[in-house]
Design a protein around this motif. Sequence first.
Motif, mmCIF file in Angstrom:
data_model
loop_
_atom_site.group_PDB
_atom_site.id
_atom_site.type_symbol
_atom_site.label_atom_id
_atom_site.label_comp_id
_atom_site.label_asym_id
_atom_site.label_seq_id
_atom_site.Cartn_x
_atom_site.Cartn_y
_atom_site.Cartn_z
ATOM 1 N N TYR A 38 -8.410 -13.026 0.889
ATOM 2 C CA TYR A 38 -7.642 -12.624 2.063
ATOM 3 C C TYR A 38 -6.151 -12.519 1.757
ATOM 4 N N THR A 39 -5.685 -13.197 0.735
ATOM 5 C CA THR A 39 -4.316 -12.962 0.263
ATOM 6 C C THR A 39 -4.185 -11.547 -0.291
ATOM 7 N N ILE A 40 -5.173 -11.112 -1.053
ATOM 8 C CA ILE A 40 -5.166 -9.745 -1.591
ATOM 9 C C ILE A 40 -5.215 -8.731 -0.451
ATOM 10 N N LEU A 41 -6.024 -9.000 0.568
ATOM 11 C CA LEU A 41 -6.091 -8.091 1.714
ATOM 12 C C LEU A 41 -4.739 -7.991 2.419
ATOM 13 N N GLU A 42 -4.073 -9.123 2.589
ATOM 14 C CA GLU A 42 -2.765 -9.112 3.248
ATOM 15 C C GLU A 42 -1.756 -8.284 2.448
ATOM 16 N N LEU A 43 -1.731 -8.488 1.146
ATOM 17 C CA LEU A 43 -0.816 -7.719 0.306
ATOM 18 C C LEU A 43 -1.140 -6.232 0.360
ATOM 19 N N ASP A 44 -2.413 -5.909 0.388
ATOM 20 C CA ASP A 44 -2.822 -4.506 0.401
ATOM 21 C C ASP A 44 -2.358 -3.819 1.686
ATOM 22 N N CYS A 91 -4.841 2.169 2.173
ATOM 23 C CA CYS A 91 -5.179 0.871 1.593
ATOM 24 C C CYS A 91 -6.135 1.064 0.417
ATOM 25 N N CYS A 92 -6.037 0.179 -0.548
ATOM 26 C CA CYS A 92 -6.995 0.184 -1.657
ATOM 27 C C CYS A 92 -8.365 -0.289 -1.182
ATOM 28 N N ILE A 93 -8.397 -1.087 -0.122
ATOM 29 C CA ILE A 93 -9.635 -1.648 0.410
ATOM 30 C C ILE A 93 -9.822 -1.120 1.824
ATOM 31 N N ARG A 94 -11.029 -0.705 2.142
ATOM 32 C CA ARG A 94 -11.348 -0.296 3.501
ATOM 33 C C ARG A 94 -12.081 -1.416 4.225
ATOM 34 N N GLU A 95 -12.120 -1.316 5.524
ATOM 35 C CA GLU A 95 -12.635 -2.426 6.329
ATOM 36 C C GLU A 95 -14.084 -2.755 6.002
ATOM 37 N N LEU A 104 -6.745 -8.681 10.958
ATOM 38 C CA LEU A 104 -6.824 -7.727 9.847
ATOM 39 C C LEU A 104 -7.532 -6.437 10.239
ATOM 40 N N SER A 105 -8.559 -6.553 11.071
ATOM 41 C CA SER A 105 -9.321 -5.369 11.441
ATOM 42 C C SER A 105 -8.439 -4.321 12.105
ATOM 43 N N LEU A 113 -4.831 0.774 20.114
ATOM 44 C CA LEU A 113 -4.401 -0.127 19.044
ATOM 45 C C LEU A 113 -3.109 -0.847 19.421
ATOM 46 N N GLY A 114 -2.194 -0.117 20.049
ATOM 47 C CA GLY A 114 -0.950 -0.755 20.474
ATOM 48 C C GLY A 114 -1.194 -1.876 21.464
ATOM 49 N N ASN A 115 -2.103 -1.662 22.407
ATOM 50 C CA ASN A 115 -2.421 -2.714 23.380
ATOM 51 C C ASN A 115 -3.033 -3.933 22.699
ATOM 52 N N GLU A 116 -3.900 -3.711 21.714
ATOM 53 C CA GLU A 116 -4.497 -4.837 20.994
ATOM 54 C C GLU A 116 -3.427 -5.650 20.269
#
Length: 804
Positions: free
Chosen positions: A409-415, A426-430, A475-476, A500-503
């Motif tokens: 999850y550190t890698i996800l945050e950096l990505d 992103c290098c990673i998709r959901e 993250l989602s 998305l803005g409301n979320e």
Amino acid sequence: MDNGKSPASVHSSTTKSPVYSFVAPSRSVKRPRPVKSCLECRKRKLRCDRGSPCSQCQKAQRACRYAAEGEVVSLSDGSDAETPERTVKRNRAVASQEPTVGQRDVTTTTTATTVAATSYAAVLEDHAVRLDRLENQLLSRTSSIAESSSAPAQRPAASSLTIRGLTVKGGLRTRFFGQMSTRVLVNLFDEAKDFMFARNKSSDIREMFLNIQKIHKALQDEHRKSTAPITVFVDSMTPIQKRMADVLPSKAVCDNLLNIYLNGSETIYRVLHITSFMRQYNAYWEGKVQPDAYLPQLLSILCVGYRFLGAGKGQYPDREGIHIPTASSLVRTWLDSLRGKQLVEFSTLQTEILQLMAQRMINPQNQESWTHLGLIVRMAMTMGFHRDPSEFAQKISPFWAEQRRKLWYTILELDVHMSMQCNLPCCIREGDFTCLPPRNLDDADIHPNIDQLPPSKPIDQDTDSRVQVFAASTLSMRFRVVDVINRTDSLQDYQQVLELGNELERVFEDVRYIVPPTHSNDMQEVRRRWMTRVVLDMHCRRPLLALYRPFALSDSDVPQQIVTGYLRSSMVLLSYLDELDPSSPDHHHIWHMHQLVLKQEILQAAFSVCYYMKQSINGAVTPAPSTLESLIKSETADDSCVIASESSILLSLPRLRSVVQKVLDTMNQRIREIGTDLRDVVSLTVVFNTSQGGTPEQKREAIKTGLQAILDAGMQAIHASQDNISSMPIMPSPVSVQMNPMQPSTGFVTHIQPFMTTPDTPNSVRLSPQTATEEPSLILQVPDDLAAMWDMEFWNPLLQSGPS
């Protein structure tokens, strides 16, 4: 049988069997009813309303045709007749050869099944038609509602010049720039661009630009030298472990820097198990041998901690800290020397992430970091980090399973963070991973020999992992934001953006609930809670700004929610420090960390506030609508900015001016810092002073005052006087730019317009051969790198003299 009657007829006359009562009448085939449905409905077994054309054919846009009188139509396509063809054939066989009672039962059952299947298919088709009709009614109703509310569905439109750019050199070297780049942001301000790049500058303005350019060159040379590693360490033949140990500072310094790193970075970017690492750390200073990966990890941690300590730290060798370029280079050398099984060690992946974070302290090029992170992502995937450890429960212990989740999850945050800064995917998709988020636990709660992980603590309870756990829950939506901002051209309306803005807005409410502001005499506790709240808020404020940015700063009419939400979030980001007491002893340290971590976001927010100021001054003042109206009505761009700036006293024009002026003052104070670019300061100064309104002469004098402040700060940074500046050369360089032989050699600027290579400037600046002859110092000669390209495009138009 003697009476000449068949057994069937005899049985029929004496027995009232339901089978025979059904079959006997079918021996004489009835004549089919007249065909009334159209041919297409009969073929598809649809209910036909017998119109001309029928509703089914109208809906499907088919040619509707009916059978002519006397026309023979095959019954295999279906008809309105009561008896299908298969039944007719069976009855003919019955007439010629009477079956037994058992055979009639089988035949009757088959017939019933066939009829039932045909009826079932017709029912399904009818349901499909009715659903289709209902969908069309709903769509038409939605469309009518949108038209009645004066907010018709519209395709979001933002000029590509204001959200992305591409530099092209010789047709082969290209570089993409996203919406957070200064060269892209400046395209929002035509008046500022005209002032900077016009040829008819007065001599005093041109001289100020010339002196600022010289200071910029001197600072760039200083940064280049300060970020070069010490050759005696990097080129030595001494073993790499010995060289890394030689650059370590004293234990007291290491203790301080390690503590700064743990409090400042090991919150959302969880790389270490703090308890285990501190055990190794203490053992190392006791003289005990540690694994090979320990020293590279410690050096990277010290680099980050020293950069967080204060301005200018880590750029120059000193005994009270660590030289970041040398330490980072040694760690990279160690990583590059690994082979085989060493490349899939858990500690190797930890070191790669820490080295990336350390390198970003002295090299803030986001695209290089994004590229390096792509290698780390693939390295982690080859080690199976993207799959949840529970899938391999028999092979991975609970302790190491939790460490893998934290690191993934550190890698996800950096990505997500780097992708938004670069405006790249992103290098990673959901859907590319199944790894679950880590638990809200302190590192002391788990150890390598634990048999089962303890239950996760409530999110409002402070732990070592709380920030990362909370960020993981968002993250989602942040992945979806990155996806949306990379395909803005394909959006058909604002619905997804608004949802998305409301979320994200709801997340800010959660942050205020989890970490509420407190008033306490314990300044250490106040600062700790403030940092937690800012980190949580910042990691959702960034994607909200990135999501709204292409639409809020465009000329198209956008929903008021986007315009006001973008301005409010920009001001919140620029006002984080307002909660702290400026007289507190550690305020300068926090101020430095704030500027270091949010430098790019602060610059973008300042440009955005200037855009609102410009639009508000140019637009007509109109009363703010009600909340419901503001959500469904799309105002004009000018009206939206006026409404946004009047929605709160914190967003009023005087407040906006003071905040941007504070940003400029801060940038002038940090003019010597790595990452502070004089081109950014010059651009923001001109943009700010042309966005406040007034006469052309008033704007010109305000710009001169701002440029003079940059000159004063620059001369103080390089310890030079006005006379020293005047005697400095104009942008010397050892390497000349090779001209494209396919183009006329009338000067490189002839084919390059300011900031962008696409036609975004109405009056492109050209350097004529006569001008180049008269002023040979203006011929572009720069190093062959990206920064030099930017220098070439930026400074030369600024230095053009007016017509003779």
